[in-house]
Enzyme design. Sequence first.
Site, PDB file in Angstrom:
ATOM      1  N   LYS A  10       0.817  -1.216   0.000  1.00 19.39           N
ATOM      2  CA  LYS A  10       0.000   0.000   0.000  1.00 19.39           C
ATOM      3  C   LYS A  10       0.858   1.277   0.000  1.00 19.39           C
ATOM      4  O   LYS A  10       2.059   1.231   0.301  1.00 19.39           O
ATOM      5  CB  LYS A  10      -0.940  -0.027   1.215  1.00 19.39           C
ATOM      6  CG  LYS A  10      -2.008  -1.118   1.149  1.00 19.39           C
ATOM      7  CD  LYS A  10      -2.963  -1.010   2.346  1.00 19.39           C
ATOM      8  CE  LYS A  10      -4.071  -2.043   2.277  1.00 19.39           C
ATOM      9  NZ  LYS A  10      -5.029  -1.897   3.406  1.00 19.39           N
ATOM     10  N   TYR A  50     -12.399  -1.384  -3.729  1.00 23.77           N
ATOM     11  CA  TYR A  50     -12.926  -1.573  -2.372  1.00 23.77           C
ATOM     12  C   TYR A  50     -14.451  -1.438  -2.315  1.00 23.77           C
ATOM     13  O   TYR A  50     -14.997  -1.128  -1.249  1.00 23.77           O
ATOM     14  CB  TYR A  50     -12.262  -0.591  -1.406  1.00 23.77           C
ATOM     15  CG  TYR A  50     -10.905  -1.058  -0.894  1.00 23.77           C
ATOM     16  CD1 TYR A  50     -10.791  -2.186  -0.087  1.00 23.77           C
ATOM     17  CD2 TYR A  50      -9.730  -0.363  -1.203  1.00 23.77           C
ATOM     18  CE1 TYR A  50      -9.568  -2.617   0.397  1.00 23.77           C
ATOM     19  CE2 TYR A  50      -8.492  -0.787  -0.713  1.00 23.77           C
ATOM     20  CZ  TYR A  50      -8.433  -1.920   0.083  1.00 23.77           C
ATOM     21  OH  TYR A  50      -7.211  -2.346   0.581  1.00 23.77           O
ATOM     22  N   PHE A  58     -15.312   3.958   7.152  1.00 30.85           N
ATOM     23  CA  PHE A  58     -13.936   4.284   6.774  1.00 30.85           C
ATOM     24  C   PHE A  58     -13.710   4.318   5.252  1.00 30.85           C
ATOM     25  O   PHE A  58     -12.586   4.488   4.799  1.00 30.85           O
ATOM     26  CB  PHE A  58     -12.949   3.309   7.430  1.00 30.85           C
ATOM     27  CG  PHE A  58     -13.198   1.850   7.133  1.00 30.85           C
ATOM     28  CD1 PHE A  58     -12.736   1.263   5.970  1.00 30.85           C
ATOM     29  CD2 PHE A  58     -13.899   1.052   8.042  1.00 30.85           C
ATOM     30  CE1 PHE A  58     -12.962  -0.079   5.687  1.00 30.85           C
ATOM     31  CE2 PHE A  58     -14.133  -0.305   7.770  1.00 30.85           C
ATOM     32  CZ  PHE A  58     -13.660  -0.860   6.591  1.00 30.85           C
ATOM     33  N   ARG A  86      -2.553 -14.317   4.330  1.00 28.70           N
ATOM     34  CA  ARG A  86      -3.177 -13.607   5.462  1.00 28.70           C
ATOM     35  C   ARG A  86      -2.367 -13.873   6.739  1.00 28.70           C
ATOM     36  O   ARG A  86      -2.244 -12.988   7.593  1.00 28.70           O
ATOM     37  CB  ARG A  86      -4.646 -14.035   5.657  1.00 28.70           C
ATOM     38  CG  ARG A  86      -5.536 -13.787   4.473  1.00 28.70           C
ATOM     39  CD  ARG A  86      -6.394 -12.565   4.422  1.00 28.70           C
ATOM     40  NE  ARG A  86      -6.669 -11.777   5.564  1.00 28.70           N
ATOM     41  CZ  ARG A  86      -7.283 -10.582   5.466  1.00 28.70           C
ATOM     42  NH1 ARG A  86      -7.657 -10.089   4.295  1.00 28.70           N
ATOM     43  NH2 ARG A  86      -7.520  -9.880   6.523  1.00 28.70           N
ATOM     44  N   THR A  92      -5.624  -7.019  10.670  1.00 27.85           N
ATOM     45  CA  THR A  92      -5.884  -5.724  10.026  1.00 27.85           C
ATOM     46  C   THR A  92      -5.309  -4.577  10.843  1.00 27.85           C
ATOM     47  O   THR A  92      -4.680  -3.663  10.303  1.00 27.85           O
ATOM     48  CB  THR A  92      -7.419  -5.529   9.872  1.00 27.85           C
ATOM     49  OG1 THR A  92      -7.959  -6.671   9.200  1.00 27.85           O
ATOM     50  CG2 THR A  92      -7.731  -4.267   9.091  1.00 27.85           C
ATOM     51  N   ARG A 103       2.352  -6.531   8.816  1.00 30.05           N
ATOM     52  CA  ARG A 103       1.673  -5.363   9.382  1.00 30.05           C
ATOM     53  C   ARG A 103       2.289  -4.950  10.716  1.00 30.05           C
ATOM     54  O   ARG A 103       2.397  -3.764  11.020  1.00 30.05           O
ATOM     55  CB  ARG A 103       0.172  -5.646   9.494  1.00 30.05           C
ATOM     56  CG  ARG A 103      -0.523  -5.498   8.130  1.00 30.05           C
ATOM     57  CD  ARG A 103      -1.921  -6.013   8.138  1.00 30.05           C
ATOM     58  NE  ARG A 103      -2.676  -5.581   6.963  1.00 30.05           N
ATOM     59  CZ  ARG A 103      -3.851  -6.085   6.607  1.00 30.05           C
ATOM     60  NH1 ARG A 103      -4.406  -7.029   7.337  1.00 30.05           N
ATOM     61  NH2 ARG A 103      -4.475  -5.643   5.534  1.00 30.05           N
ATOM     62  N   ASN A 113      -2.159   0.348   6.651  1.00 33.43           N
ATOM     63  CA  ASN A 113      -1.594  -0.876   7.241  1.00 33.43           C
ATOM     64  C   ASN A 113      -0.722  -1.693   6.286  1.00 33.43           C
ATOM     65  O   ASN A 113      -0.706  -2.908   6.323  1.00 33.43           O
ATOM     66  CB  ASN A 113      -2.703  -1.718   7.880  1.00 33.43           C
ATOM     67  CG  ASN A 113      -3.772  -2.099   6.878  1.00 33.43           C
ATOM     68  OD1 ASN A 113      -3.684  -1.748   5.714  1.00 33.43           O
ATOM     69  ND2 ASN A 113      -4.773  -2.825   7.330  1.00 33.43           N
ATOM     70  N   HIS A 116      -2.280  -5.336   1.512  1.00 29.98           N
ATOM     71  CA  HIS A 116      -3.611  -5.938   1.327  1.00 29.98           C
ATOM     72  C   HIS A 116      -3.453  -7.425   1.056  1.00 29.98           C
ATOM     73  O   HIS A 116      -2.448  -7.851   0.475  1.00 29.98           O
ATOM     74  CB  HIS A 116      -4.312  -5.291   0.116  1.00 29.98           C
ATOM     75  CG  HIS A 116      -5.529  -6.045  -0.339  1.00 29.98           C
ATOM     76  ND1 HIS A 116      -6.757  -5.909   0.282  1.00 29.98           N
ATOM     77  CD2 HIS A 116      -5.702  -6.980  -1.315  1.00 29.98           C
ATOM     78  CE1 HIS A 116      -7.634  -6.721  -0.312  1.00 29.98           C
ATOM     79  NE2 HIS A 116      -7.021  -7.377  -1.282  1.00 29.98           N
ATOM     80  N   GLU A 127      -9.992  -9.836  -7.792  1.00 31.31           N
ATOM     81  CA  GLU A 127      -9.020  -8.755  -7.567  1.00 31.31           C
ATOM     82  C   GLU A 127      -7.860  -8.823  -8.561  1.00 31.31           C
ATOM     83  O   GLU A 127      -7.388  -7.787  -9.041  1.00 31.31           O
ATOM     84  CB  GLU A 127      -8.528  -8.825  -6.113  1.00 31.31           C
ATOM     85  CG  GLU A 127      -9.642  -8.472  -5.136  1.00 31.31           C
ATOM     86  CD  GLU A 127      -9.283  -8.677  -3.669  1.00 31.31           C
ATOM     87  OE1 GLU A 127     -10.137  -8.397  -2.816  1.00 31.31           O
ATOM     88  OE2 GLU A 127      -8.156  -9.126  -3.376  1.00 31.31           O
TER      89      GLU A 127
HETATM   90  N1  UDP Z   1      -9.772  -0.135   7.471  1.00 29.78           N
HETATM   91  C1  UDP Z   1      -9.863   1.073   8.132  1.00 29.78           C
HETATM   92  N2  UDP Z   1     -10.574   1.111   9.322  1.00 29.78           N
HETATM   93  C2  UDP Z   1     -11.188   0.028   9.827  1.00 29.78           C
HETATM   94  C3  UDP Z   1     -11.087  -1.199   9.143  1.00 29.78           C
HETATM   95  C4  UDP Z   1     -10.383  -1.248   7.962  1.00 29.78           C
HETATM   96  O1  UDP Z   1      -9.333   2.081   7.683  1.00 29.78           O
HETATM   97  O2  UDP Z   1     -11.814   0.120  10.902  1.00 29.78           O
HETATM   98  C5  UDP Z   1      -9.018  -0.197   6.190  1.00 29.78           C
HETATM   99  C6  UDP Z   1      -7.682  -0.930   6.320  1.00 29.78           C
HETATM  100  O3  UDP Z   1      -6.758  -0.311   5.416  1.00 29.78           O
HETATM  101  C7  UDP Z   1      -8.038  -2.332   5.859  1.00 29.78           C
HETATM  102  C8  UDP Z   1      -9.038  -2.011   4.730  1.00 29.78           C
HETATM  103  O4  UDP Z   1      -9.776  -0.919   5.232  1.00 29.78           O
HETATM  104  O5  UDP Z   1      -6.906  -3.045   5.405  1.00 29.78           O
HETATM  105  C9  UDP Z   1      -9.978  -3.131   4.360  1.00 29.78           C
HETATM  106  O6  UDP Z   1     -10.615  -3.607   5.540  1.00 29.78           O
HETATM  107  P1  UDP Z   1     -10.786  -5.152   5.822  1.00 29.78           P
HETATM  108  O7  UDP Z   1     -11.709  -5.302   6.971  1.00 29.78           O
HETATM  109  O8  UDP Z   1     -11.128  -5.870   4.554  1.00 29.78           O
HETATM  110  O9  UDP Z   1      -9.320  -5.590   6.332  1.00 29.78           O
HETATM  111  P2  UDP Z   1      -8.194  -6.475   5.630  1.00 29.78           P
HETATM  112  O10 UDP Z   1      -8.882  -7.528   4.823  1.00 29.78           O
HETATM  113  O11 UDP Z   1      -7.369  -5.530   4.770  1.00 29.78           O
HETATM  114  O12 UDP Z   1      -7.385  -7.041   6.766  1.00 29.78           O
HETATM  115 MG    MG Z   2     -10.375  -7.422   3.422  1.00 29.19          MG
END
Ligand code: UDP
Ligand code: MG
Length: 141
Positions: A10, A50, A58, A86, A92, A103, A113, A116, A127
């Site tokens: 990112k 997204y 968010f 993952r 996250t 992360r 973070n 992705h 994707e």
């Molecule tokens: N995100 C955020 N605030 C939140 C949760 C997620 O800004 O409370 C952002 C963060 O960059 C995250 C992305 O949105 O990676 C997508 O969220 P997701 O829940 O899909 O998390 P991921 O799959 O990336 O772990």
């Molecule tokens: Mg996600």
Amino acid sequence: MGNTTFAIIKPDAVKNNYTGKIYNHILDSGFDILCAKLIKMTRAQAEGFYGIHKDKPFFKELTTFMSSGKCMVLALSKESAVSEWRKVIGATNPEEAEDGTIRKLYATSLGENAVHGSDSDENAKIEIAFFFSDIEIIQNK
Ligand code: UDP
Ligand code: MG
């Protein structure tokens, strides 16, 4: 389980010069890189990518961030790639991510973070197709 997943290094990680470190982390974790490129998303592209989060509080912050600078998009191959990737990236929220995860090591904050990772085989396919054409993907056969 499929053997392909999609990753993004990112904009925060690229800006902080962690691209090389994260790239090594990917290889050291046993992934084969099927394709990779540096891009800068438009806001519309970030919103499209997204779209699943469009009703989340968010969403605006996330799409502003994701279109704020360069990022690297990658298709990765390994057995059980989605869950394996993952594991390597961690939770996250970097504060909740385990030691040694990408992360934990390189994220800036919950929103910014560092990386992705796809959350399912189905989404990995969608994707990868969002950013890469068939001709760009090295077929692992
Ligand atoms: N995100 C955020 N605030 C939140 C949760 C997620 O800004 O409370 C952002 C963060 O960059 C995250 C992305 O949105 O990676 C997508 O969220 P997701 O829940 O899909 O998390 P991921 O799959 O990336 O772990
Ligand atoms: Mg996600």
